[in-house]
Write a protein that holds these residues in place. Structure first.
Motif, PDB file in Angstrom:
ATOM      1  N   VAL A 140       0.834  -1.198   0.000  1.00  0.00           N
ATOM      2  CA  VAL A 140       0.000   0.000   0.000  1.00  0.00           C
ATOM      3  C   VAL A 140       0.875   1.255   0.000  1.00  0.00           C
ATOM      4  O   VAL A 140       0.581   2.231  -0.706  1.00  0.00           O
ATOM      5  CB  VAL A 140      -0.949   0.005   1.218  1.00  0.00           C
ATOM      6  CG1 VAL A 140      -1.685   1.347   1.322  1.00  0.00           C
ATOM      7  CG2 VAL A 140      -1.950  -1.136   1.113  1.00  0.00           C
ATOM      8  N   PHE A 141       1.950   1.236   0.767  1.00  0.00           N
ATOM      9  CA  PHE A 141       2.881   2.364   0.776  1.00  0.00           C
ATOM     10  C   PHE A 141       3.438   2.602  -0.623  1.00  0.00           C
ATOM     11  O   PHE A 141       3.535   3.748  -1.090  1.00  0.00           O
ATOM     12  CB  PHE A 141       4.010   2.087   1.764  1.00  0.00           C
ATOM     13  CG  PHE A 141       5.123   3.097   1.734  1.00  0.00           C
ATOM     14  CD1 PHE A 141       4.914   4.397   2.177  1.00  0.00           C
ATOM     15  CD2 PHE A 141       6.381   2.752   1.261  1.00  0.00           C
ATOM     16  CE1 PHE A 141       5.940   5.345   2.145  1.00  0.00           C
ATOM     17  CE2 PHE A 141       7.410   3.678   1.229  1.00  0.00           C
ATOM     18  CZ  PHE A 141       7.193   4.978   1.672  1.00  0.00           C
ATOM     19  N   GLY A 142       3.825   1.517  -1.302  1.00  0.00           N
ATOM     20  CA  GLY A 142       4.333   1.641  -2.663  1.00  0.00           C
ATOM     21  C   GLY A 142       3.294   2.204  -3.616  1.00  0.00           C
ATOM     22  O   GLY A 142       3.610   3.036  -4.479  1.00  0.00           O
ATOM     23  N   LEU A 143       2.044   1.771  -3.455  1.00  0.00           N
ATOM     24  CA  LEU A 143       0.972   2.274  -4.314  1.00  0.00           C
ATOM     25  C   LEU A 143       0.720   3.761  -4.074  1.00  0.00           C
ATOM     26  O   LEU A 143       0.582   4.544  -5.024  1.00  0.00           O
ATOM     27  CB  LEU A 143      -0.319   1.495  -4.052  1.00  0.00           C
ATOM     28  CG  LEU A 143      -0.336   0.011  -4.446  1.00  0.00           C
ATOM     29  CD1 LEU A 143      -1.649  -0.633  -4.012  1.00  0.00           C
ATOM     30  CD2 LEU A 143      -0.133  -0.158  -5.948  1.00  0.00           C
ATOM     31  N   LEU A 144       0.661   4.140  -2.790  1.00  0.00           N
ATOM     32  CA  LEU A 144       0.397   5.533  -2.445  1.00  0.00           C
ATOM     33  C   LEU A 144       1.520   6.450  -2.918  1.00  0.00           C
ATOM     34  O   LEU A 144       1.285   7.619  -3.261  1.00  0.00           O
ATOM     35  CB  LEU A 144       0.209   5.675  -0.932  1.00  0.00           C
ATOM     36  CG  LEU A 144      -1.035   5.005  -0.341  1.00  0.00           C
ATOM     37  CD1 LEU A 144      -1.037   5.126   1.179  1.00  0.00           C
ATOM     38  CD2 LEU A 144      -2.305   5.599  -0.931  1.00  0.00           C
ATOM     39  N   LEU A 145       2.729   5.932  -2.932  1.00  0.00           N
ATOM     40  CA  LEU A 145       3.868   6.727  -3.379  1.00  0.00           C
ATOM     41  C   LEU A 145       3.938   6.795  -4.900  1.00  0.00           C
ATOM     42  O   LEU A 145       4.222   7.845  -5.487  1.00  0.00           O
ATOM     43  CB  LEU A 145       5.165   6.131  -2.823  1.00  0.00           C
ATOM     44  CG  LEU A 145       6.453   6.912  -3.073  1.00  0.00           C
ATOM     45  CD1 LEU A 145       6.414   8.243  -2.330  1.00  0.00           C
ATOM     46  CD2 LEU A 145       7.667   6.097  -2.630  1.00  0.00           C
ATOM     47  N   SER A 146       3.677   5.672  -5.555  1.00  0.00           N
ATOM     48  CA  SER A 146       3.844   5.589  -7.008  1.00  0.00           C
ATOM     49  C   SER A 146       2.694   6.224  -7.779  1.00  0.00           C
ATOM     50  O   SER A 146       2.912   6.862  -8.817  1.00  0.00           O
ATOM     51  CB  SER A 146       3.992   4.122  -7.437  1.00  0.00           C
ATOM     52  OG  SER A 146       5.140   3.535  -6.871  1.00  0.00           O
ATOM     53  N   ALA A 147       1.460   6.040  -7.299  1.00  0.00           N
ATOM     54  CA  ALA A 147       0.296   6.487  -8.065  1.00  0.00           C
ATOM     55  C   ALA A 147       0.341   7.974  -8.419  1.00  0.00           C
ATOM     56  O   ALA A 147       0.157   8.336  -9.595  1.00  0.00           O
ATOM     57  CB  ALA A 147      -0.988   6.143  -7.306  1.00  0.00           C
ATOM     58  N   PRO A 148       0.591   8.873  -7.464  1.00  0.00           N
ATOM     59  CA  PRO A 148       0.641  10.301  -7.839  1.00  0.00           C
ATOM     60  C   PRO A 148       1.756  10.612  -8.836  1.00  0.00           C
ATOM     61  O   PRO A 148       1.570  11.434  -9.745  1.00  0.00           O
ATOM     62  CB  PRO A 148       0.890  11.003  -6.497  1.00  0.00           C
ATOM     63  CG  PRO A 148       0.444  10.042  -5.452  1.00  0.00           C
ATOM     64  CD  PRO A 148       0.756   8.690  -6.014  1.00  0.00           C
ATOM     65  N   VAL A 149       2.894   9.960  -8.659  1.00  0.00           N
ATOM     66  CA  VAL A 149       4.015  10.200  -9.570  1.00  0.00           C
ATOM     67  C   VAL A 149       3.675   9.711 -10.973  1.00  0.00           C
ATOM     68  O   VAL A 149       3.949  10.398 -11.973  1.00  0.00           O
ATOM     69  CB  VAL A 149       5.289   9.491  -9.056  1.00  0.00           C
ATOM     70  CG1 VAL A 149       6.435   9.653 -10.046  1.00  0.00           C
ATOM     71  CG2 VAL A 149       5.690  10.038  -7.690  1.00  0.00           C
ATOM     72  N   PHE A 150       3.054   8.536 -11.058  1.00  0.00           N
ATOM     73  CA  PHE A 150       2.693   7.992 -12.364  1.00  0.00           C
ATOM     74  C   PHE A 150       1.607   8.835 -13.029  1.00  0.00           C
ATOM     75  O   PHE A 150       1.625   9.026 -14.254  1.00  0.00           O
ATOM     76  CB  PHE A 150       2.227   6.546 -12.215  1.00  0.00           C
ATOM     77  CG  PHE A 150       3.351   5.551 -12.174  1.00  0.00           C
ATOM     78  CD1 PHE A 150       4.349   5.646 -11.207  1.00  0.00           C
ATOM     79  CD2 PHE A 150       3.423   4.518 -13.083  1.00  0.00           C
ATOM     80  CE1 PHE A 150       5.388   4.736 -11.168  1.00  0.00           C
ATOM     81  CE2 PHE A 150       4.466   3.600 -13.048  1.00  0.00           C
ATOM     82  CZ  PHE A 150       5.446   3.711 -12.090  1.00  0.00           C
ATOM     83  N   LEU A 151       0.659   9.344 -12.244  1.00  0.00           N
ATOM     84  CA  LEU A 151      -0.385  10.197 -12.813  1.00  0.00           C
ATOM     85  C   LEU A 151       0.208  11.503 -13.323  1.00  0.00           C
ATOM     86  O   LEU A 151      -0.145  11.981 -14.416  1.00  0.00           O
ATOM     87  CB  LEU A 151      -1.461  10.476 -11.766  1.00  0.00           C
ATOM     88  CG  LEU A 151      -2.372   9.305 -11.400  1.00  0.00           C
ATOM     89  CD1 LEU A 151      -3.315   9.687 -10.272  1.00  0.00           C
ATOM     90  CD2 LEU A 151      -3.172   8.839 -12.615  1.00  0.00           C
ATOM     91  N   ALA A 152       1.100  12.109 -12.545  1.00  0.00           N
ATOM     92  CA  ALA A 152       1.748  13.347 -12.973  1.00  0.00           C
ATOM     93  C   ALA A 152       2.585  13.102 -14.231  1.00  0.00           C
ATOM     94  O   ALA A 152       2.592  13.922 -15.166  1.00  0.00           O
ATOM     95  CB  ALA A 152       2.628  13.899 -11.850  1.00  0.00           C
ATOM     96  N   GLY A 153       3.291  11.965 -14.250  1.00  0.00           N
ATOM     97  CA  GLY A 153       4.086  11.632 -15.426  1.00  0.00           C
ATOM     98  C   GLY A 153       3.228  11.394 -16.650  1.00  0.00           C
ATOM     99  O   GLY A 153       3.590  11.779 -17.769  1.00  0.00           O
ATOM    100  N   THR A 154       2.081  10.754 -16.455  1.00  0.00           N
ATOM    101  CA  THR A 154       1.149  10.517 -17.559  1.00  0.00           C
ATOM    102  C   THR A 154       0.650  11.836 -18.135  1.00  0.00           C
ATOM    103  O   THR A 154       0.567  12.011 -19.358  1.00  0.00           O
ATOM    104  CB  THR A 154      -0.049   9.671 -17.083  1.00  0.00           C
ATOM    105  OG1 THR A 154       0.416   8.402 -16.630  1.00  0.00           O
ATOM    106  CG2 THR A 154      -1.051   9.470 -18.202  1.00  0.00           C
TER     107      THR A 154
END
Length: 381
Positions: free
Chosen positions: A85-99
């Protein structure tokens, strides 16, 4: 063996460096020689993920030898789930911003691209089982949780003697779908718990449950076997990709994940580490080993951010992605960047090394701006 195994703790952080090297694709598509180097690194590094599965199964057997396996599994499952869950919470915003940034580069609809990415994030099967809804890199955590759960069921049913044969059977199917597609077409995803993680975790459990302790005087032989099997691993992948597959390094890099020889490399390496339990004790490697999971769970976000920056620079006329210095910098920047973020999260009480990785009020309360060391004296002032 009741003492700490320094060699395994040391290998954790080393293996994690290899994991990062796989994902950063060192020197790929620079020149034909860059592809050759990338192929050698990728092939040599494939022991890393199996090593972590084997280690988890090994210590699960040791920890449950004289205690209730269910209670220990629940504890481990809670920790693994929190890390995921920590990995998801950290990665999701970064991946959305990158997208969004990449959509802007390619003159695509930003909103539609972000909404589409969000839809991918919420796929139940990908999110809870395959672990690749947000980042494919995070697949290891759900696979490990399910693999340990399957082992726990075998222990409860008192059928551990069937554990290795059954897991091998599933892994054979996984190998056919991964590296030996010329023999059979496996029409479903095989990089998961059942067809991959279950076998290696069971292998680690089997080693510990049989109380196998490789003799120290055999350590050189185990090391020699590891080097030999590693060379064979590179050779096998070359044959599969460039002889049977009829490709060339000029066309690209063969990157099929795992094969039969991967098992031999992993097993011989693990035997070597068990035969030299004090290896690395005089260095700082064992103490850094506990941060390997942190580097793993943080580096997808760091790598994606760096790759997005690279694409933005390319879009503005700076061809850095094909430059040698970019490839030399990307791997250490990803590894140490992830380590820095994880250490920062640890220092500020966001995560607990070896425990929960979900922000808890009890841990966050201990951190005070006037006492960065975590001193909670300010609560009494």
């Amino acid at each position: 063996m009741g003492e700490r195994i320094h060699s395994i703790d040391s290998m954790r952080i080393i293996a994690m460096l290899f994991v990062v090297a796989i994902h950063t694709d060192l020197f790929r598509n620079i020149t034909i020689y860059g592809n050759m180097i990338n192929f050698a690194i990728d092939s040599s590094a494939r022991f890393a993920v199996p090593f972590f599965f084997v280690t988890s199964g090994y210590f699960f057997a040791r920890k449950t030898a004289n205690r209730d396996p269910v209670s220990y599994f629940v504890k481990r499952a809670t920790t693994i789930a929190s890390i995921y869950v920590f990995g998801l919470l950290l990665s999701a915003p970064v991946f959305l911003a990158g997208t969004a940034a990449r959509a802007g580069i390619h003159d695509q609809a930003v909103t539609a691209s972000v909404v589409g990415k969000l839809a991918e994030f919420t796929s139940p099967v990908a999110l809870f089982y395959y672990g690749n809804s947000v980042s494919e890199i995070l697949w290891f955590l759900p696979a490990l949780l399910v693999s340990l759960g399957l082992i726990c069921l075998f222990v409860l049913a008192d059928k551990t003697s069937y554990l290795l044969p059954i897991s091998v059977s599933f892994h054979v199917v996984g190998l056919l779908g991964a590296s030996y597609t010329m023999f059979v077409d496996v029409p479903f995803e095989i990089r998961d718990a059942l067809f991959f993680g279950f076998f290696y975790t069971s292998l680690g459990y089997y080693i510990a449950s049989r109380d196998w302790q490789p003799a120290p005087e055999w350590s050189r032989r185990y090391l020699g076997a590891t080097v030999l099997f590693s060379a064979l691993h590179v050779g096998e992948r070359y044959v599969l990709g460039y002889v049977v597959g009829d490709e060339t390094f000029a066309h690209g890099v063969y990157t099929a994940s795992y094969s039969v020889v991967t098992v031999l490399v992993t097993l011989s390496l693990f035997a070597f580490l068990l035969s030299r339990p004090s290896l690395g004790r005089s260095t700082s490697l064992p103490s850094w080993g506990k941060y390997a999971v942190g580097v793993y769970v943080v580096h997808p976000a760091v790598l994606f951010a760096l790759e997005t920056i690279g694409e933005l620079l390319v879009a503005n006329g700076y061809e850095i992605e094909s430059s040698l210095w970019w490839h030399l910098v990307l791997t250490p920047a990803t590894f140490f960047g992830a380590l820095f973020v994880y250490l920062l999260a640890t220092k500020h009480g966001v995560v607990e090394v070896g425990g929960s990785h979900l922000p808890g009020t009890d841990r966050l309360w201990k951190y005070d701006l006037r006492h960065p060391s975590g001193d909670s004296r300010s609560r009494n002032n």
